[in-house]
Enzyme design. Structure first.
Site, PDB file in Angstrom:
ATOM      1  N   ILE A 135     -13.439 -33.117  37.626  1.00 23.39           N
ATOM      2  CA  ILE A 135     -12.148 -32.644  38.129  1.00 23.39           C
ATOM      3  C   ILE A 135     -11.196 -32.369  36.965  1.00 23.39           C
ATOM      4  O   ILE A 135     -10.184 -31.724  37.143  1.00 23.39           O
ATOM      5  CB  ILE A 135     -11.501 -33.654  39.109  1.00 23.39           C
ATOM      6  CG1 ILE A 135     -11.168 -34.982  38.421  1.00 23.39           C
ATOM      7  CG2 ILE A 135     -12.377 -33.874  40.324  1.00 23.39           C
ATOM      8  CD1 ILE A 135     -10.211 -35.851  39.211  1.00 23.39           C
ATOM      9  N   ASP A 136     -11.528 -32.896  35.779  1.00 18.28           N
ATOM     10  CA  ASP A 136     -10.608 -32.767  34.644  1.00 18.28           C
ATOM     11  C   ASP A 136     -10.658 -31.381  33.976  1.00 18.28           C
ATOM     12  O   ASP A 136      -9.746 -31.033  33.229  1.00 18.28           O
ATOM     13  CB  ASP A 136     -10.930 -33.823  33.573  1.00 18.28           C
ATOM     14  CG  ASP A 136     -10.642 -35.235  34.049  1.00 18.28           C
ATOM     15  OD1 ASP A 136      -9.862 -35.389  35.011  1.00 18.28           O
ATOM     16  OD2 ASP A 136     -11.196 -36.191  33.469  1.00 18.28           O
ATOM     17  N   MET A 178      -4.593 -37.249  38.198  1.00 13.48           N
ATOM     18  CA  MET A 178      -5.665 -37.740  37.321  1.00 13.48           C
ATOM     19  C   MET A 178      -5.775 -36.936  36.026  1.00 13.48           C
ATOM     20  O   MET A 178      -5.479 -35.749  36.003  1.00 13.48           O
ATOM     21  CB  MET A 178      -7.002 -37.761  38.059  1.00 13.48           C
ATOM     22  CG  MET A 178      -7.248 -39.077  38.778  1.00 13.48           C
ATOM     23  SD  MET A 178      -8.936 -39.202  39.374  1.00 13.48           S
ATOM     24  CE  MET A 178      -8.983 -40.949  39.752  1.00 13.48           C
ATOM     25  N   GLU A 230      -2.078 -38.940  34.199  1.00  9.57           N
ATOM     26  CA  GLU A 230      -2.314 -40.373  33.898  1.00  9.57           C
ATOM     27  C   GLU A 230      -2.119 -40.683  32.416  1.00  9.57           C
ATOM     28  O   GLU A 230      -1.667 -41.754  32.039  1.00  9.57           O
ATOM     29  CB  GLU A 230      -3.769 -40.733  34.218  1.00  9.57           C
ATOM     30  CG  GLU A 230      -4.117 -40.857  35.669  1.00  9.57           C
ATOM     31  CD  GLU A 230      -5.631 -41.026  35.818  1.00  9.57           C
ATOM     32  OE1 GLU A 230      -6.041 -41.895  36.587  1.00  9.57           O
ATOM     33  OE2 GLU A 230      -6.405 -40.275  35.171  1.00  9.57           O
ATOM     34  N   ARG A 274      10.891 -42.461  43.119  1.00 11.09           N
ATOM     35  CA  ARG A 274       9.692 -43.000  43.775  1.00 11.09           C
ATOM     36  C   ARG A 274       8.434 -42.463  43.084  1.00 11.09           C
ATOM     37  O   ARG A 274       8.449 -41.365  42.529  1.00 11.09           O
ATOM     38  CB  ARG A 274       9.642 -42.574  45.239  1.00 11.09           C
ATOM     39  CG  ARG A 274      10.745 -43.167  46.091  1.00 11.09           C
ATOM     40  CD  ARG A 274      10.447 -44.637  46.416  1.00 11.09           C
ATOM     41  NE  ARG A 274      11.362 -45.149  47.403  1.00 11.09           N
ATOM     42  CZ  ARG A 274      12.543 -45.684  47.148  1.00 11.09           C
ATOM     43  NH1 ARG A 274      12.975 -45.774  45.898  1.00 11.09           N
ATOM     44  NH2 ARG A 274      13.319 -46.130  48.126  1.00 11.09           N
ATOM     45  N   ARG A 283     -10.804 -36.851  43.861  1.00 14.37           N
ATOM     46  CA  ARG A 283     -12.248 -36.612  43.630  1.00 14.37           C
ATOM     47  C   ARG A 283     -13.034 -36.624  44.929  1.00 14.37           C
ATOM     48  O   ARG A 283     -14.263 -36.481  44.914  1.00 14.37           O
ATOM     49  CB  ARG A 283     -12.808 -37.711  42.720  1.00 14.37           C
ATOM     50  CG  ARG A 283     -12.354 -37.583  41.310  1.00 14.37           C
ATOM     51  CD  ARG A 283     -13.229 -38.246  40.284  1.00 14.37           C
ATOM     52  NE  ARG A 283     -13.995 -39.388  40.638  1.00 14.37           N
ATOM     53  CZ  ARG A 283     -14.053 -40.512  39.914  1.00 14.37           C
ATOM     54  NH1 ARG A 283     -13.319 -40.635  38.829  1.00 14.37           N
ATOM     55  NH2 ARG A 283     -14.822 -41.493  40.244  1.00 14.37           N
TER      56      ARG A 283
HETATM   57  O1  F6P Z   1     -13.981 -38.244  36.274  1.00  9.71           O
HETATM   58  C1  F6P Z   1     -12.768 -37.993  35.677  1.00  9.71           C
HETATM   59  C2  F6P Z   1     -11.734 -38.980  36.158  1.00  9.71           C
HETATM   60  O2  F6P Z   1     -11.504 -38.812  37.536  1.00  9.71           O
HETATM   61  C3  F6P Z   1     -10.425 -38.899  35.402  1.00  9.71           C
HETATM   62  O3  F6P Z   1      -9.581 -37.872  35.833  1.00  9.71           O
HETATM   63  C4  F6P Z   1      -9.865 -40.266  35.629  1.00  9.71           C
HETATM   64  O4  F6P Z   1      -8.954 -40.583  34.615  1.00  9.71           O
HETATM   65  C5  F6P Z   1     -11.090 -41.136  35.595  1.00  9.71           C
HETATM   66  O5  F6P Z   1     -12.177 -40.298  35.949  1.00  9.71           O
HETATM   67  C6  F6P Z   1     -11.052 -42.312  36.516  1.00  9.71           C
HETATM   68  O6  F6P Z   1     -12.207 -43.056  36.317  1.00  9.71           O
HETATM   69  P1  F6P Z   1     -12.782 -44.165  37.316  1.00  9.71           P
HETATM   70  O7  F6P Z   1     -13.329 -43.458  38.515  1.00  9.71           O
HETATM   71  O8  F6P Z   1     -13.842 -44.830  36.539  1.00  9.71           O
HETATM   72  O9  F6P Z   1     -11.622 -45.023  37.688  1.00  9.71           O
END
Ligand code: F6P
Length: 358
Positions: A135-136, A178, A230, A274, A283
Site C-alpha cells: 500500500i506504500d 499509513m 505515520e 481530534r 490494507r
Molecule cells: O505494509 C506496509 C505497512 O502497512 C506500512 O504502511 C505500515 O507502516 C506498516 O506496514 C505496518 O506494519 P504492521 O502491519 O506490521 O503493523
C-alpha cells in the site's frame, strides 16, 4: 509440466489474490500443465517446507478477495543469514526445499524487504519472478504497486467522512495515514480529499508553519483537515541520528506523531483538535477495480515470463507499460516522494501546506 512455488511475504495488501490468480489463470489458459506449491506465511513456509498443493480451483473466486489465501509474515532480511533458534541456516533451508520439490521457479509477491530476500535467492541460483505489492507504493523500479490505489481509496474515504464532522464542529482534525518511510499514500489521499495540510516523512515540518496555516484557515473556514503520514517528522527531529530518534520515540508520552501534533496545535491555536487513525483498515477489504485489473495484468505477465523461462525479474509498471525489471535493480532501494516532485509543487500551488514553509 511446470512446477511453481508461490508465496506472499511482508505486510498484506489488497489484490494479492488477484495477482496470484492472474499468474495461474494465464498458465492454465495457455495449456501449461502446472503444479502449484503454495508456501504458507511467506518465507517461513519456504524455510520450513510448509506448503499446500494448489490447483486452478483454489484460484477461482478470489479476484475480489482481500488478504492472501497463502497467509503472510515478515521475515526480516536483516537476519535472514542468521541461524534460527534451532541453528537452522534459513537460506540453505529455502534452497533445500526448492530443490527437493524440483521447482522450476518461485513466484514471490512482496514489497521492499521481500525483494531483498528474493534477490538473494536469485544470487543463490534459484529461478525467481516477483510481483510488486504494498500500500506504500515505495518499491523501486515500478511507478505503481498493487494495493496502493485500494489504500488511497480507503484513506480518502476516511478523510471525506472526517471532513463533514470537522466542518460541523469547527474542529481541527488530524488523520494519520499509513507510511512510516514514505508519503505516497498520505499525499494522494490528502489531495484526493482536499486536506489543507499534508505532512510526509520526506518533507520535515516546522510546527510554526502548521500553526500559521491553521490560524489562516480559522479566519475563513473554522475547520482544518491535516493528513499526517505515520512517519512524518519535524525539522529538529530530522537532524537526529536514527538511533537518537528511535530513543526519542520510545520515550515519547504520545502514542504517535499525530497525537503529539494534536496536543501542540491545540495549545498553540486554542482550537479543538481530534485524531483519527484508520490504521490497518487501509490494507483490508476488497481490492478496488483499478487494483483488480492492475494485479491481473502483472500476474499475467509474470506467467508469460515463466512460459518463456525468463527469470530474475520483477514485473513492474513504468511509463504506463507493464515491464520486466531485473531484481538487482529493485532490491534494497526505496522509491520516496521527492520534495521537488511536480505533484508536490502542484499541491503547494493549490494552497496545501506541507509544513516546510516553502
Ligand atoms: O505494509 C506496509 C505497512 O502497512 C506500512 O504502511 C505500515 O507502516 C506498516 O506496514 C505496518 O506494519 P504492521 O502491519 O506490521 O503493523
Amino acid at each position: 509440466m511446470k512446477r511453481i512455488g508461490m508465496l506472499t511475504s511482508g505486510g498484506d495488501c489488497q489484490a494479492l489474490n488477484a495477482a496470484m490468480r492472474g499468474v495461474v489463470k494465464t498458465l492454465v489458459f495457455n495449456d501449461e500443465e502446472v503444479e502449484i506449491y503454495g508456501f504458507l506465511d511467506g518465507y517461513r513456509g519456504l524455510i520450513y517446507g510448509d506448503y499446500r498443493m494448489l490447483t486452478g480451483k483454489d484460484f477461482s473466486g478470489i479476484l475480489t478477495k482481500g488478504g492472501t489465501i497463502l497467509g503472510t509474515s515478515r521475515t526480516p532480511f536483516k537476519t535472514i543469514k542468521d541461524p534460527d533458534e534451532n541453528g537452522l541456516n534459513k537460506v540453505e533451508a529455502m534452497k533445500h526445499n526448492y530443490y527437493k520439490l524440483n521447482l522450476d521457479c518461485l513466484v514471490i509477491l512482496g514489497g521492499n524487504g521481500t525483494h531483498k530476500t528474493a534477490n538473494l535467492l536469485r544470487q543463490e541460483g534459484l529461478n525467481i519472478v516477483t510481483l510488486p505489492k504494498t500500500i506504500d507504493n515505495d518499491l523501486y523500479g515500478t511507478d505503481m504497486t498493487f494495493g496502493f490505489q485500494s489504500a488511497v481509496d480507503i484513506a480518502t474515504n476516511c478523510i471525506d467522512c472526517i471532513h463533514t464532522t470537522a466542518a460541523s464542529h469547527s474542529r481541527v482534525f488530524i488523520v494519520e495515514v499509513m507510511g512510516h518511510k514514505v508519503g505516497w499514500l498520505t499525499l494522494n489521499a490528502g489531495m484526493a480529499s482536499g486536506a489543507d495540510i499534508i505532512l510526509i516523512p520526506e518533507i520535515p515540518y516546522d510546527l510554526k508553519e502548521i500553526v500559521a496555516a491553521v490560524e489562516r484557515r480559522k479566519k475563513n473556514s473554522h475547520f482544518t483537515i491535516i493528513a499526517v503520514a505515520e512517519g512524518a517528522i519535524s525539522k529538529e527531529d530530522a537532524k537526529l541520528s536514527k538511533k537518537e530518534y528511535a530513543k526519542k520515540l520510545k520515550e515519547s508520552p504520545y502514542p504517535s506523531v499525530s497525537y503529539e501534533l494534536a496536543d501542540k496545535i491545540g495549545k498553540a491555536t486554542g482550537q479543538e483538535v481530534r485524531v483519527t487513525v484508520p490504521g490497518h483498515t487501509q490494507r483490508g477489504g476488497s481490492p478496488c477495480p483499478y487494483d483488480r485489473v492492475f494485479a491481473s495484468r502483472l500476474g499475467s505477465e509474470a506467467a508469460n515470463l515463466i512460459l518463456k523461462g525468463e527469470y530474475g525479474f520483477m514485473v513492474g509498471y513504468r511509463d504506463r507499460e507493464i515491464v520486466k525489471v531485473p531484481l538487482e535493480e529493485v532490491a534494497g532501494k526505496l522509491k520516496s516522494v521527492s520534495p521537488d516532485a511536480r505533484i508536490v509543487k502542484e499541491a503547494k500551488m493549490l494552497g496545501i501546506c506541507f509544513g516546510d514553509g516553502k
